[in-house]
Design a protein around this motif. Structure first.
Motif, PDB file in Angstrom:
ATOM      1  N   LEU A  40       0.861  -1.178   0.000  1.00 15.59           N
ATOM      2  CA  LEU A  40       0.000   0.000   0.000  1.00 15.59           C
ATOM      3  C   LEU A  40       0.902   1.233   0.000  1.00 15.59           C
ATOM      4  O   LEU A  40       1.542   1.560   0.999  1.00 15.59           O
ATOM      5  N   PHE A  41       0.956   1.876  -1.159  1.00 11.90           N
ATOM      6  CA  PHE A  41       1.816   3.042  -1.342  1.00 11.90           C
ATOM      7  C   PHE A  41       1.095   4.310  -0.885  1.00 11.90           C
ATOM      8  O   PHE A  41      -0.083   4.507  -1.184  1.00 11.90           O
ATOM      9  N   SER A  42       1.824   5.172  -0.213  1.00 13.82           N
ATOM     10  CA  SER A  42       1.286   6.495   0.100  1.00 13.82           C
ATOM     11  C   SER A  42       1.182   7.330  -1.166  1.00 13.82           C
ATOM     12  O   SER A  42       0.320   8.201  -1.282  1.00 13.82           O
ATOM     13  N   HIS A  43       2.062   7.084  -2.113  1.00 16.92           N
ATOM     14  CA  HIS A  43       2.001   7.660  -3.463  1.00 16.92           C
ATOM     15  C   HIS A  43       2.130   6.477  -4.430  1.00 16.92           C
ATOM     16  O   HIS A  43       3.235   6.047  -4.662  1.00 16.92           O
ATOM     17  N   TYR A  44       1.167   5.775  -5.078  1.00 18.63           N
ATOM     18  CA  TYR A  44      -0.175   5.988  -4.666  1.00 18.63           C
ATOM     19  C   TYR A  44      -0.953   4.690  -4.865  1.00 18.63           C
ATOM     20  O   TYR A  44      -0.984   4.163  -5.983  1.00 18.63           O
ATOM     21  N   GLY A  45      -1.510   4.168  -3.788  1.00 13.33           N
ATOM     22  CA  GLY A  45      -2.477   3.104  -3.902  1.00 13.33           C
ATOM     23  C   GLY A  45      -1.947   1.692  -3.712  1.00 13.33           C
ATOM     24  O   GLY A  45      -0.759   1.457  -3.453  1.00 13.33           O
ATOM     25  N   PRO A  46      -2.838   0.695  -3.859  1.00 15.74           N
ATOM     26  CA  PRO A  46      -2.488  -0.704  -3.612  1.00 15.74           C
ATOM     27  C   PRO A  46      -1.818  -1.356  -4.817  1.00 15.74           C
ATOM     28  O   PRO A  46      -2.134  -1.049  -5.967  1.00 15.74           O
ATOM     29  N   VAL A  47      -0.901  -2.276  -4.529  1.00 19.16           N
ATOM     30  CA  VAL A  47      -0.193  -3.031  -5.568  1.00 19.16           C
ATOM     31  C   VAL A  47      -0.153  -4.496  -5.151  1.00 19.16           C
ATOM     32  O   VAL A  47       0.332  -4.824  -4.056  1.00 19.16           O
ATOM     33  N   ASP A  48      -0.637  -5.383  -6.025  1.00 19.12           N
ATOM     34  CA  ASP A  48      -0.615  -6.816  -5.737  1.00 19.12           C
ATOM     35  C   ASP A  48       0.674  -7.494  -6.198  1.00 19.12           C
ATOM     36  O   ASP A  48       1.038  -8.548  -5.682  1.00 19.12           O
ATOM     37  N   GLU A  49       1.347  -6.903  -7.190  1.00 23.92           N
ATOM     38  CA  GLU A  49       2.551  -7.521  -7.757  1.00 23.92           C
ATOM     39  C   GLU A  49       3.758  -7.183  -6.871  1.00 23.92           C
ATOM     40  O   GLU A  49       4.641  -6.402  -7.254  1.00 23.92           O
ATOM     41  N   VAL A  50       3.780  -7.781  -5.702  1.00 24.23           N
ATOM     42  CA  VAL A  50       4.745  -7.390  -4.672  1.00 24.23           C
ATOM     43  C   VAL A  50       6.186  -7.586  -5.140  1.00 24.23           C
ATOM     44  O   VAL A  50       7.006  -6.661  -5.105  1.00 24.23           O
ATOM     45  N   GLY A  51       6.524  -8.793  -5.576  1.00 28.97           N
ATOM     46  CA  GLY A  51       7.912  -9.100  -5.930  1.00 28.97           C
ATOM     47  C   GLY A  51       8.424  -8.264  -7.073  1.00 28.97           C
ATOM     48  O   GLY A  51       9.531  -7.708  -7.003  1.00 28.97           O
ATOM     49  N   SER A  52       7.646  -8.135  -8.137  1.00 35.76           N
ATOM     50  CA  SER A  52       8.122  -7.404  -9.313  1.00 35.76           C
ATOM     51  C   SER A  52       8.273  -5.918  -9.029  1.00 35.76           C
ATOM     52  O   SER A  52       9.206  -5.272  -9.525  1.00 35.76           O
ATOM     53  N   ILE A  53       7.376  -5.349  -8.210  1.00 35.87           N
ATOM     54  CA  ILE A  53       7.470  -3.919  -7.916  1.00 35.87           C
ATOM     55  C   ILE A  53       8.654  -3.632  -6.999  1.00 35.87           C
ATOM     56  O   ILE A  53       9.392  -2.654  -7.204  1.00 35.87           O
ATOM     57  N   LEU A  54       8.877  -4.469  -6.012  1.00 36.17           N
ATOM     58  CA  LEU A  54      10.041  -4.254  -5.143  1.00 36.17           C
ATOM     59  C   LEU A  54      11.340  -4.449  -5.928  1.00 36.17           C
ATOM     60  O   LEU A  54      12.318  -3.711  -5.719  1.00 36.17           O
ATOM     61  N   GLU A  55      11.349  -5.405  -6.842  1.00 40.18           N
ATOM     62  CA  GLU A  55      12.528  -5.608  -7.681  1.00 40.18           C
ATOM     63  C   GLU A  55      12.788  -4.378  -8.541  1.00 40.18           C
ATOM     64  O   GLU A  55      13.935  -3.929  -8.671  1.00 40.18           O
ATOM     65  N   ARG A  56      11.725  -3.830  -9.117  1.00 39.29           N
ATOM     66  CA  ARG A  56      11.926  -2.650  -9.951  1.00 39.29           C
ATOM     67  C   ARG A  56      12.332  -1.441  -9.106  1.00 39.29           C
ATOM     68  O   ARG A  56      13.135  -0.605  -9.549  1.00 39.29           O
ATOM     69  N   SER A  57      11.813  -1.333  -7.908  1.00 35.67           N
ATOM     70  CA  SER A  57      12.191  -0.233  -7.029  1.00 35.67           C
ATOM     71  C   SER A  57      13.703  -0.212  -6.797  1.00 35.67           C
ATOM     72  O   SER A  57      14.355   0.835  -6.893  1.00 35.67           O
ATOM     73  N   ALA A  58      14.269  -1.389  -6.507  1.00 33.38           N
ATOM     74  CA  ALA A  58      15.715  -1.476  -6.311  1.00 33.38           C
ATOM     75  C   ALA A  58      16.457  -1.189  -7.608  1.00 33.38           C
ATOM     76  O   ALA A  58      17.497  -0.501  -7.612  1.00 33.38           O
ATOM     77  N   GLU A  59      15.938  -1.684  -8.726  1.00 35.92           N
ATOM     78  CA  GLU A  59      16.571  -1.464 -10.026  1.00 35.92           C
ATOM     79  C   GLU A  59      16.638   0.020 -10.368  1.00 35.92           C
ATOM     80  O   GLU A  59      17.672   0.520 -10.828  1.00 35.92           O
TER      81      GLU A  59
END
Length: 308
Positions: A220-239
């Protein structure tokens, strides 16, 4: 209300309408025996949040807890107002941010230097909160939501030294604050959030790795909203963090000033993010709050430190 969205598990997203625009900053209400608000938004958003909570049946004496992931004004600027509107609520924050909620003068002075006259329009003034109502968290902690449900807090600096992530024991939701960047729901992009003075690459990557290790069901992002694709989004965040740091190092090596470095980074990351439509005010405000210039300034500030 049109700015309240049910997410399941008695969790409701509240669009706090930062500066009057939709889709920039979210707060979250967790209902139950001990109703909880995660993130207040800005001071100017406080009436919006109050009315949203009222529409969910949470009156002035009903809110048990207000917890913020960190004390930046787009997340916690409304704490003083909300604490006055909901006098029974305990205010929960990491110990490194607690004193600034009790006495915001230093924080507001710094914010005024950064934002100038735009401070009043964008954020308003963070008002003091009675220190007796503030509970300071250590590196881990727990917030009682009633009936055995709790939020566990996990220290996650890198974006800010007073930042925590929060895990809901019932839903598996992880409230990521800004430690995993800024998520753009219309495009699925995630961008870094690396403002000065606290950004540290190793710590930021460790925070993202901690989030993954916690095994959340949803972000649940403060900017902005819910994300179900947990692994791929965290991976991209680090990338994205690594790409921006590499570009900042190149700019520094070429002895570019900040304006030229911003232009270089914008050009080289152009294909990584969908471009906002002309006149998209919400996208413009997201760019202003977490755009190339403040993010690059934070990375450059970190690169200037000997340990970097």
């Amino acid at each position: 209300m049109e700015n309240v969205t049910p997410l399941g598990g008695d969790v409701y997203e509240i669009d706090t309408r930062l500066a009057g625009y939709a889709g920039i900053t979210a707060g979250y209400a967790i209902l139950g025996d001990r109703p909880c608000l995660v993130e207040t938004g800005t001071s100017t958003s406080a009436p919006v949040v109050r009315d949203a909570l009222a529409s969910l049946g949470v009156g002035a004496g009903d809110l048990a807890t207000v917890v913020v992931t960190h004390i930046h004004l787009d997340h916690a600027g409304g704490v003083g107002d909300i604490s006055a509107m909901f006098p029974a609520a305990e205010i929960v924050v990491h110990e490194k941010g607690a004193r600034h909620l009790a006495d915001p003068s230093r924080l507001m002075s710094s914010a005024r230097m950064v934002w100038g006259d735009r401070l009043d329009t964008l954020f308003g003034m963070l008002k003091p909160t009675d220190a007796a109502r503030i509970r300071a968290l250590g590196d881990t902690g727990a917030i009682d939501l009633g009936n055995g449900r709790q939020l566990t807090s996990h220290y996650s600096p890198g974006h800010a030294k007073h930042h925590v992530g929060l895990v809901d024991s019932l839903t598996g939701d992880l409230y990521v604050g800004d430690a995993a960047g800024v998520y753009i729901p219309d495009t699925g992009d995630v961008r870094p959030s690396t403002p000065p003075p606290d950004f540290d690459l190793e710590t930021a990557l460790a925070s993202i790795a901690l989030f993954e290790a916690l095994g959340p069901q949803r972000l649940l992002f403060s900017h902005y909203g819910p994300v179900d694709e947990v692994g791929s989004i965290l991976e991209r965040s680090a990338e994205e963090l690594l790409i921006w740091v590499d570009l900042a190092k190149q700019a520094k090596g070429e002895q570019l000033d900040l304006d030229h470095a911003v232009a270089m980074v914008d050009q080289r990351t152009r294909d990584r993010y969908a471009r906002p439509a002309p006149g998209d005010k919400a996208a413009e405000h997201i760019e202003m709050l977490s755009g190339t210039e403040p993010n690059l300034a934070g990375i450059m500030h970190w690169l200037d430190r000997p340990e970097a």
